[in-house]
Structures are given as C-alpha cells and as structure tokens.
Write an enzyme that holds these catalytic residues in place. Structure first.
Site, PDB file in Angstrom:
ATOM      1  N   GLY A 180     -34.185  -8.969   6.525  1.00 47.63           N
ATOM      2  CA  GLY A 180     -34.671  -9.446   5.318  1.00 47.63           C
ATOM      3  C   GLY A 180     -33.828 -10.793   5.164  1.00 47.63           C
ATOM      4  N   ALA A 181     -32.239 -10.373   4.633  1.00 49.24           N
ATOM      5  CA  ALA A 181     -31.165 -11.920   4.849  1.00 49.24           C
ATOM      6  C   ALA A 181     -29.900 -11.128   5.585  1.00 49.24           C
ATOM      7  CB  ALA A 181     -30.514 -12.074   3.852  1.00 49.24           C
ATOM      8  N   GLU A 203     -22.569  -1.756   4.770  1.00 45.19           N
ATOM      9  CA  GLU A 203     -23.757  -1.945   4.335  1.00 45.19           C
ATOM     10  C   GLU A 203     -23.805  -0.864   3.775  1.00 45.19           C
ATOM     11  OE1 GLU A 203     -25.735  -4.668   4.728  1.00 45.19           O
ATOM     12  OE2 GLU A 203     -24.915  -5.629   6.787  1.00 45.19           O
ATOM     13  N   HIS A 214     -27.692  -8.032  -2.823  1.00 45.73           N
ATOM     14  CA  HIS A 214     -26.756  -7.732  -1.724  1.00 45.73           C
ATOM     15  C   HIS A 214     -26.330  -8.580  -0.862  1.00 45.73           C
ATOM     16  CE1 HIS A 214     -27.076  -4.681   1.541  1.00 45.73           C
ATOM     17  NE2 HIS A 214     -26.918  -5.442   1.966  1.00 45.73           N
ATOM     18  N   GLU A 215     -26.606  -9.261  -0.379  1.00 42.32           N
ATOM     19  CA  GLU A 215     -25.711 -10.635   0.166  1.00 42.32           C
ATOM     20  C   GLU A 215     -25.068 -11.118  -0.794  1.00 42.32           C
ATOM     21  OE1 GLU A 215     -26.715 -10.104   3.424  1.00 42.32           O
ATOM     22  OE2 GLU A 215     -28.614  -9.753   2.721  1.00 42.32           O
ATOM     23  N   GLU A 256     -25.196 -12.308  13.190  1.00 39.45           N
ATOM     24  CA  GLU A 256     -24.715 -10.713  13.047  1.00 39.45           C
ATOM     25  C   GLU A 256     -26.413  -9.748  13.728  1.00 39.45           C
ATOM     26  OE1 GLU A 256     -25.063  -9.049   9.308  1.00 39.45           O
ATOM     27  OE2 GLU A 256     -24.468  -6.550  10.601  1.00 39.45           O
ATOM     28  N   HIS A 262     -21.743  -8.778  -0.467  1.00 39.92           N
ATOM     29  CA  HIS A 262     -21.327  -8.585   0.439  1.00 39.92           C
ATOM     30  C   HIS A 262     -19.962 -10.138   0.325  1.00 39.92           C
ATOM     31  CE1 HIS A 262     -23.128  -6.114   3.431  1.00 39.92           C
ATOM     32  NE2 HIS A 262     -24.544  -6.820   3.665  1.00 39.92           N
ATOM     33  N   GLU A 296     -26.030 -12.554   5.122  1.00 43.77           N
ATOM     34  CA  GLU A 296     -24.436 -13.146   3.673  1.00 43.77           C
ATOM     35  C   GLU A 296     -23.475 -14.019   5.082  1.00 43.77           C
ATOM     36  OE1 GLU A 296     -25.015  -9.474   5.620  1.00 43.77           O
ATOM     37  OE2 GLU A 296     -22.711  -9.171   6.139  1.00 43.77           O
TER      38      GLU A 296
HETATM   39  N1  ARG Z   1     -25.615  -8.099   7.873  1.00 41.80           N
HETATM   40  C1  ARG Z   1     -27.825  -8.183   7.614  1.00 41.80           C
HETATM   41  C2  ARG Z   1     -28.445  -7.463   5.364  1.00 41.80           C
HETATM   42  O1  ARG Z   1     -27.401  -8.035   4.877  1.00 41.80           O
HETATM   43  C3  ARG Z   1     -28.244  -7.881   8.024  1.00 41.80           C
HETATM   44  C4  ARG Z   1     -28.104  -8.580   9.145  1.00 41.80           C
HETATM   45  C5  ARG Z   1     -28.433  -7.817   9.907  1.00 41.80           C
HETATM   46  N2  ARG Z   1     -29.524  -8.463  11.594  1.00 41.80           N
HETATM   47  C6  ARG Z   1     -29.696  -8.321  12.649  1.00 41.80           C
HETATM   48  N3  ARG Z   1     -30.443  -8.943  13.477  1.00 41.80           N
HETATM   49  N4  ARG Z   1     -29.507  -6.779  12.718  1.00 41.80           N
HETATM   50  O2  ARG Z   1     -27.939  -6.203   5.616  1.00 41.80           O
HETATM   51 ZN    ZN Z   2     -26.425  -6.313   4.102  1.00 43.30          ZN
END
Ligand code: ARG
Ligand code: ZN
Length: 875
Positions: free
Chosen positions: A272-273, A331, A308-309, A132, A312, A275
């Site tokens: 951070g992380a 988000e 959070h993850e 992502e 998702h 999903e």
């Molecule tokens: N979807 C991830 C979250 O839980 C964020 C990842 C975004 N990464 C990026 N390289 N833009 O919030």
């Molecule tokens: Zn997220």
C-alpha cells in the site's frame, strides 16, 4: 564480482537467536549516480565496534550487487563476497580491523531490470526505492537490520531533463547543475534511522504544496508529488495528511519533527505505502482521487493509509523495531492508531463494523488455516511473508484490548511513558508491555499470550436463570484450537464487554455496558435482583478477537437487531442471523421471512445512520459462508453457497422491494460531490439498495442501474451501477464496460477497476472471460496493481469460478503464480494465500489444490518467498 540469488533451501531465522549487532554505524553518506542501467552507489559508512557485540568480523548484507571498489580508511580492500553479502576480517595489510573506521564501497545496480520492486527500481521512468523489510541490501552493502540506526546524508545525481525532482529523507541542503545535462541534490536527515526507512525518488514529478505549523511552532512544508497530469487529484491526500498531523498532536501529543514532509505516488508498488522518514512513498491508488475517478471507499482508504503512514513517524520511526519479529510493535500499534483516527473523523460504530468484517475475512481466515502464526512470530524464512493480517489486524486488536482493559486514561499514560522512555530506540514487544505494566501497576504476563499464541480463541457461553432472586449467570468457556507448531494452548485474558437487555430493550445494568475479564478456561459471571430473564448482548463492540459460540434463537437475534443499544451488536445480530439463513438455504430451506422482516425494519429505520444501514444490508460473503460451513462440521460447497447467497439476495429484494426503491430514490446527495462521511453513507445505502434490486433482476431494475451509470457525474455512483450490471450479466453490461474503457483507458488507477469488476463476475464462463482479459493490451502483468486487479481479484473475489470442481481455476492461478514468481516474488507469495483455505473443501478440491501447490513447489528457481508460503500450506 557478482553475487547471485541463493537457491539452496534456506534456513529459518529465529527470534531466539537474536544477538546485538557486532558493529554500529555513526553516519552514512550515500552518493547515487542514477542511470536505468549501471547506477553507481558510493556508500561511506563510519563504523564502530559495538561494545555489546560478539567481537566478530564485519559482516555486511548485500544481494545482486556488483562490487566495484572497497576501502577501509581509504586503503583498498577485497572482501570475500557470497550470495548474501560480504565478510571483512581485516585490513588490506592483514591487520585486524580497528575498533572504528570508515568503510567505503562503490557498487553497481540496474534499476531498470528490477521487477521485484524491492531496492532501487524504475516505475514508469521514475527512480524510486522500497527498502522495508530487507531491500536496502539490494542498494549497497550494509548491516541490513533495524537495530542499526544512523544519520544519513544522500547526494543524488541524475539527468536533469528526465528527473527534474530529486528527493530523499530529511531536509534539502544543497542542489545545483552538473555537466552533460545532469544535476544534483543533497539531503540530510538529522534523525538516526534504520536503513529500511531510507528512500530516494527521482523523476518528472509535480508537487502540490501546503504549509503546516505544528503545535510546537515548527513550520513544515508538505508536498504531494505525482506524475504530470495527476496534479488535480492530490487534494484529498493533502487534506488527510493535515488532519492526521493535527489529530496526532491532539490524541497522542505527538508533533512532526522535520521541516519537510513529502508523499510520492508511484504506479508500481508491491504494497500500500511506506513510511520512509520524511518521504513516504505510496502506491498511486492510495494517493490519487477526484470525484470522477475515485469511489467513496477509495477516498476512505486514502485517508486511512495517509494517516497510517504519517502515524508511523512516531510509532515505527522515532521508536522502531529491534528485529523483524517485533513487526507488530509498529504495525499493530499504528493500525490501531489509524483506526482511532478514522473513528474520530467519521463514525466510530461504522468503522468498528468495517474493521471486524475485514478482521474476520482476512485474519480469522489466516488464523484458521495452515498459515496461522502468532502476532509475534518466532521464526521466518522470508520476512516479507509476515506482513500479514495477523501482524497488522490482530496486532491492532491486541492494542485495542489494552485500551479496553485500562480505559482511555490508562492507555494514554502507558503510551506517554512509551514515547518518553524509548524515543530514538529499537524496541521489542517486552519494552512496550513494560510501559503498560509500569504505568498501570498491572502484571501482563498472561495477557502477553496474545502476542505469542496463534489461533482464534473460541468462547462458548451458557446461561442459567433463577426466577427466585432474579439470579442470572453467564458461564464462559474459552479454548484455542491447535495451530501449526502450537498443539496446546493456554487461557488468555479476554475482555468481554456485555450488556443485559430487558423485555422492552432497555439496558438493565446501571452502567449499560460492563467489561468482564475471562482469565481461566472457565469463568462464571452472576447478576442478582433482575426483574426478569434478560437477553444478553455479548462482546459488545467486538471487545476481543474471538469466536463467540452460543446457542441462540432467531427471535433473540431479531430482538437484538431491533433493540441493542450497542450499534456493533445490533449489526452483529443481523450478520449472524444472515449467515444462519444463508447456510440453511444452502441446505435446501427457503428464505426465512422473519429474517427478511427484521432486515427490512433495520434498513427502513430512519433514526439510524445511513452508513450503518448500508452495512446491515450487506450480504455475508461466500468465503465467510464457506468457512462457517466448515466450522459447523461439513466441507464447503462453493457453488451451492453461491447459489444460496444469490437466492437470499433475491428473496430480500423481493420482500423489501418497496423500501429499496424508496431508498434508491431518496438517498441522493444534492450538490457537487463531496467525500465526507455523511454523503458517502447516503450513497452507500443507495447503492446497496441498487445492488439488491439488480439481484431481483426485473427489466426495470436493470434499467435503473443502467440509468444511474449513464447519468453519474462521480465514480461513487458510476462504479456500483457498473458492477451491478456486470455481475448480473445484464444486457446493458457490455455497452457500459465499453464506455468505461473508452473513457478511462489511459488511467491505470481507474482501469484496475475495469479489470476487477469483470474478474469478479460470477458468469458461467467466468474463467474464459478472465483468460481473455489476460490478452488485453492493457493487462501489464508486471504491474502489481494490474496483476491483482485481474488474477488476484479472480482468485479472491470470484469463489464459485475459482473453486470450479474441475480445478481449472486453481490451475489458472498456479500458472500465473509460477510465471510472476520469476519476476516479483513478493506479490506472488502474497497471492499464493488464495490457496490457504484448501482444508475447508471436499476431498476432490483438496487434492486439486494440493496438486497445484506441489506443481508450484517444483517450479525451477522458485523464490524463497513463494517457496516458504507453499511449503507451509502443504504442511
Ligand atoms: N511498513 C509499511 C506499512 O505501512 C509496509 C511495507 C511493507 N513492505 C514490504 N515489502 N514488506 O504498512
Ligand atoms: Zn504500517
């Protein structure tokens, strides 16, 4: 063939230009032959022309890929490649492409050289991915857009010795040995997904395992995977995961849908992380925790990010985004869900206060400057630049307002409809909105402006009182300041939760709190038959992300601090009062004794939750004071604000010394360390007291902090003591830093704290110390956590030094941004936001910052990430 990064000025992508994909994918088969250099990826895509598409040629995205071979239905083809991908107009024989065919491509990449940490890369010898938003195109040629969803089967081959663990999405269906010390595993994910949710991990990892049975009876194997040696620090992440899974079943009726759920901790990670379906990949600092290494705040963050993850899986994965303009669909909603989870697991008012502090510090800051954008933006150059506080935090506030407007039942009804109607789809905000409209019968045309209109609305309030008949009126006037590209703003639907307090502090409204809706530029609300003029408690629970502007008195603030039945507004009254007092002190006034009395009363009120009292004792930050100064019409003076804030803390400690000493003595927690909210709250209050006592700065106060540091058996007690000593430049600071360094030098997550605490110390030669730390052998600037813990912490957490009048702080940041940009554009672009508040300072600082922004803009080969950020800031 080799494609290179584009360097020409990039054109923006526009929401208005969205078209359905020309080709759809039935299934994806990927084979990875993993090697640090020359990893071979074979991709077999079963493609089908989209009947709703434009009938064009096959266009596949691809960046920095070496195309080795390609075929259509087994017959070799040589497509035209360019910097952004390839185009295939026909078969090898020149015939038109059939409406369905199998595309196969072999490409080569070098994970070891990938320091951008996007696509497939190596982190401390471990192969991992981050796709992502658009990283998949750095792995293979593909329609890299979230509305193309497919089933994946992934075969991973790697060296068995260095990579015993081979993981991907879904379920493991086969594994075995291969010649030459290699082995393989095959994973299949039965749920169609967009490619940004693809993940792969291969490395030497140890698994912590647990079993979970879903409410639907599915047996799920949970795994938390970490480097050897870190196994003892996975328990809290696992516990958080299990509680999250239960909570989503209870609160939203959502159960998990695979037989495996894995979490992997990696050391090098931009965010951070992530999903990824069935295989969440985390920044190690949001997984690993033990009492000795993690603070209470670290534990709380791990809990909320794991949740959070996990959340998702339904809001993001089962229902994903049609295009990246809809990012807030997953988000904002998922942040709101993780906030609800934390409120339920811990304390709802404390969580709300913490979230509002963050919202103001990050989102109001963004919304008030050159980077302001709507929750659903309408154009972007680099989508990675839009993982912002506005998309996440304001996006969550918008969901929260729907929750307020429709109540828990209406909200649940709408969400049930959303899951039922859109499961398996890639959606837009309009789809989500329609579920609320259909479930509740209310038209949300005006409400939807919250998604399209940028800027923080201002709500002015006037009152009128008529003794005769006990008539009290509140007149609200709303307006939203212009933001880049949006000069004129329309009125929003603003839910204002309010109460009226009588002279003894009781709520006068029968329902306690009433929700009134502002829909026009001006809205009047009247109340009749009141016994006496009430004190209003407005925007209870921070019911809308707005700036409330109202003439009030110190006495009224002190009254609300003492009496408001709404815990948020009790805190809010104290916070607003503290800001006023600090700004008056920056203008030369003394600390207001009435404020200190009110603060003392709140801090010592034993009927109040210690965690709440700890928040009430927090001094507003310098950046908040700076933006507030500007909002009141004067440029901010960072050094004067720093001095005023310090003086306020000293005065508070002087006035409240006895109470603080008592809190520090009594707010201990017996028994072994536990991260639970009650224990964490007591430690927070105790450490807040310690921080203020150290600000008072008597030798006894410093000795108290040094003693706590030496005796602490957990990081939650050790770190605040260290921070207090270092920030006070106490004589004991050097020894404490040395001891900390010697104990934790081999532990990256802990050593980040060691760098950060020094980077944020407001000493006279702060920049010199930070510069010296950039020469420290453990300063690995290519590791984002480490870079942020030093350079980022200095720019964001040491305002008086960063904003030094000679501009040296600005030049230092710009030097490092230019250097990092060549390797890691994402982390660079994000940190460039340290300059976004340039407009609130005096002309001299404005010019110095703009000089640095121009210098960055002119850097040869600047990434499109950083290029976009800098040009938006320059306006
Ligand atoms: N979807 C991830 C979250 O839980 C964020 C990842 C975004 N990464 C990026 N390289 N833009 O919030
Ligand atoms: Zn997220």
């Amino acid at each position: 063939m080799r494609t290179e990064d584009a360097s020409a000025a990039p054109a923006p992508v526009r929401l208005a230009d969205y078209r359905p994909p020309a080709w759809l994918i039935e299934s994806v088969r990927l084979t990875f032959d993993l090697r640090p250099r020359g990893t071979r990826v074979t991709a077999r895509l079963a493609l089908r022309r989209n009947p709703d598409g434009d009938g064009g040629p096959l266009r596949l995205d691809g960046r920095n890929l070496r195309l080795v071979a390609a075929s259509v239905d087994g017959a070799p083809v040589s497509p035209e490649t360019d910097a952004e991908g390839l185009t295939l107009s026909g078969t090898a024989s020149g015939a038109a492409l059939p409406d369905a065919f199998v595309w196969e491509a072999v490409t080569e990449i070098d994970p070891e050289d990938n320091k951008a940490l996007e696509g497939l890369y190596l982190s401390r010898g471990m192969f991992c991915t981050q796709c992502e938003a658009q990283g998949f195109r750095k792995i293979t040629f593909f329609p890299d857009r979230p509305d193309v969803m497919a089933m994946y089967e992934v075969r991973i081959e790697a060296d068995a010795g260095s990579c015993p663990a081979l993981l991907s999405n879904g379920d493991l269906i086969e594994s075995g040995a291969l010649p030459k010390g290699r082995h393989y595993a095959v994973w299949r994910d039965p749920h169609p997904k967009p490619c940004y949710l693809f993940a792969l991990v291969a490395g030497d990892l140890r698994e912590t395992r647990a079993d979970f049975t879903t409410v639907e009876g599915r047996q799920v194997r949970l795994g938390v995977w970490v480097r050897p040696g870190d196994e003892g620090r996975t328990a809290y992440a696992m516990d958080s995961l299990i509680r999250s899974m239960r909570w989503d079943e209870r609160a939203y009726g959502r159960a998990y849908d695979l037989d495996v759920f894995n979490i992997v901790a990696v050391d090098d990670f931009n965010m951070g992380a992530m999903e990824n379906k069935g295989l969440n990949i985390f920044n190690a600092k949001y997984v690993l925790a033990s009492p000795e290494t993690a603070t209470d705040a670290d534990y709380a963050r791990i809990e909320s990010i794991v949740a959070h993850e996990y959340f998702h899986n339904w809001t993001g994965n089962r229902i994903t985004c049609r295009d990246w303009f809809q990012l807030c669909l997953k988000e904002g909603l998922t942040v709101f869900r993780d906030q609800q989870f934390t409120a339920d697991e811990r304390s709802a008012p404390v969580k709300r206060i913490e979230d509002v502090v963050t919202l103001r510090a990050r989102q109001f800051r963004e919304d008030g400057g050159p980077l302001a954008h709507p929750v659903r933006p309408e154009e972007y150059i680099e989508i990675n630049n839009f993982y912002t506080a506005t998309i996440y935090e304001k996006g969550a506030e918008v969901i929260g307002m729907l929750h307020t407007l429709f109540g828990p039942e209406g909200y649940r009804k709408a969400l049930d409809l959303y899951f039922e109607r859109h499961d398996g789809q890639a959606c837009a905000i309009e789809d989500f909105r329609r579920c609320f409209e259909d479930a509740t019968g209310r038209d949300l045309t005006q409400f939807a402006r919250w998604w399209s209109q940028a800027g923080t609305p201002e709500v002015g309030v006037e009152e009128s009182w008529q003794e005769d008949g006990g008539r009290y009126a509140l007149i609200f006037r709303q307006s939203t300041p212009p933001t880049p590209g949006q000069p004129d703003k329309a009125p929003l639907v603003i839910p204002v939760a309010l109460g009226l307090l009588g002279a003894n502090g009781d709520d006068l409204l029968p329902e306690g709190t009433r929700i009134v809706e502002l829909t026009e530029a001006e809205t009047a609300v009247t109340f009749e038959g009141l016994p006496a003029r009430p004190v209003p408690s407005l925007l209870r629970g921070f019911s809308a992300p707005v700036r409330l502007i109202r003439e009030t008195s110190d006495a009224e603030r002190a009254f609300l601090m003492a009496h408001d039945s709404d815990a948020f507004n009790r805190w809010e009254a104290g916070r607003a009062y503290a800001v006023d007092v600090a700004l008056r002190m920056a203008g030369g006034a003394d600390a207001d004794p009435a404020f200190l009395d009110a603060l003392d009363a709140l801090a010592s009120d034993e009927s109040l939750d210690p965690a709440f009292r700890a928040l009430a004792l927090e001094t507003p930050g310098e950046d908040e004071l700076a933006r507030e100064t500007f909002a009141r019409g004067t440029p901010a003076d960072p050094q004067a604000l720093h001095a005023a804030r310090d003086a306020l803390r000293r005065a508070a400690a002087g006035r409240m010394g006895d109470a603080l000493e008592r809190l520090h003595r009594e707010m201990t927690v017996p028994g072994p360390y536990s991260p639970d909210a009650a224990a964490a709250g007591r430690r927070a209050l105790r450490n807040r007291a310690l921080g203020l006592l150290v600000a008072r700065g008597a030798p006894d106060d410093l000795a108290r902090a040094a003693g706590q540091f030496e005796r602490a058996d957990n990081m939650s007690d050790a770190f605040p003591a260290l921070a207090a000593l270092v920030h006070a430049d106490a004589p004991q600071a050097a020894a404490a830093l040395a001891a900390f360094h010697d104990r934790w030098r081999d532990d990256p997550v802990v050593m980040d704290k060691w760098f950060a605490v020094q980077a944020t110390a407001p000493a006279d030669d702060a920049l010199g110390r930070v510069r010296a730390l950039t020469e420290h052998p453990l300063f690995d600037w290519l590791n984002p956590n480490r870079f942020r813990s030093l350079v980022g912490a200095f720019a964001a957490g040491n305002p008086s030094a960063f904003h030094a009048a000679d501009g040296a702080g600005y030049a230092f940041l710009a030097d490092w941004l230019i250097r990092l940009d060549a390797k890691n554009p994402q982390t660079t672009a994000r940190m460039a936001g340290a300059f976004e508040t340039w407009g609130i300072y005096d002309a001299g600082r404005q010019r110095l910052i703009r000089d640095q922004l121009e210098r960055i803009a002119a850097a040869p080969g600047l990434s499109r990430d950083t290029g976009e950020m800098v040009s938006r800031m320059l306006g």
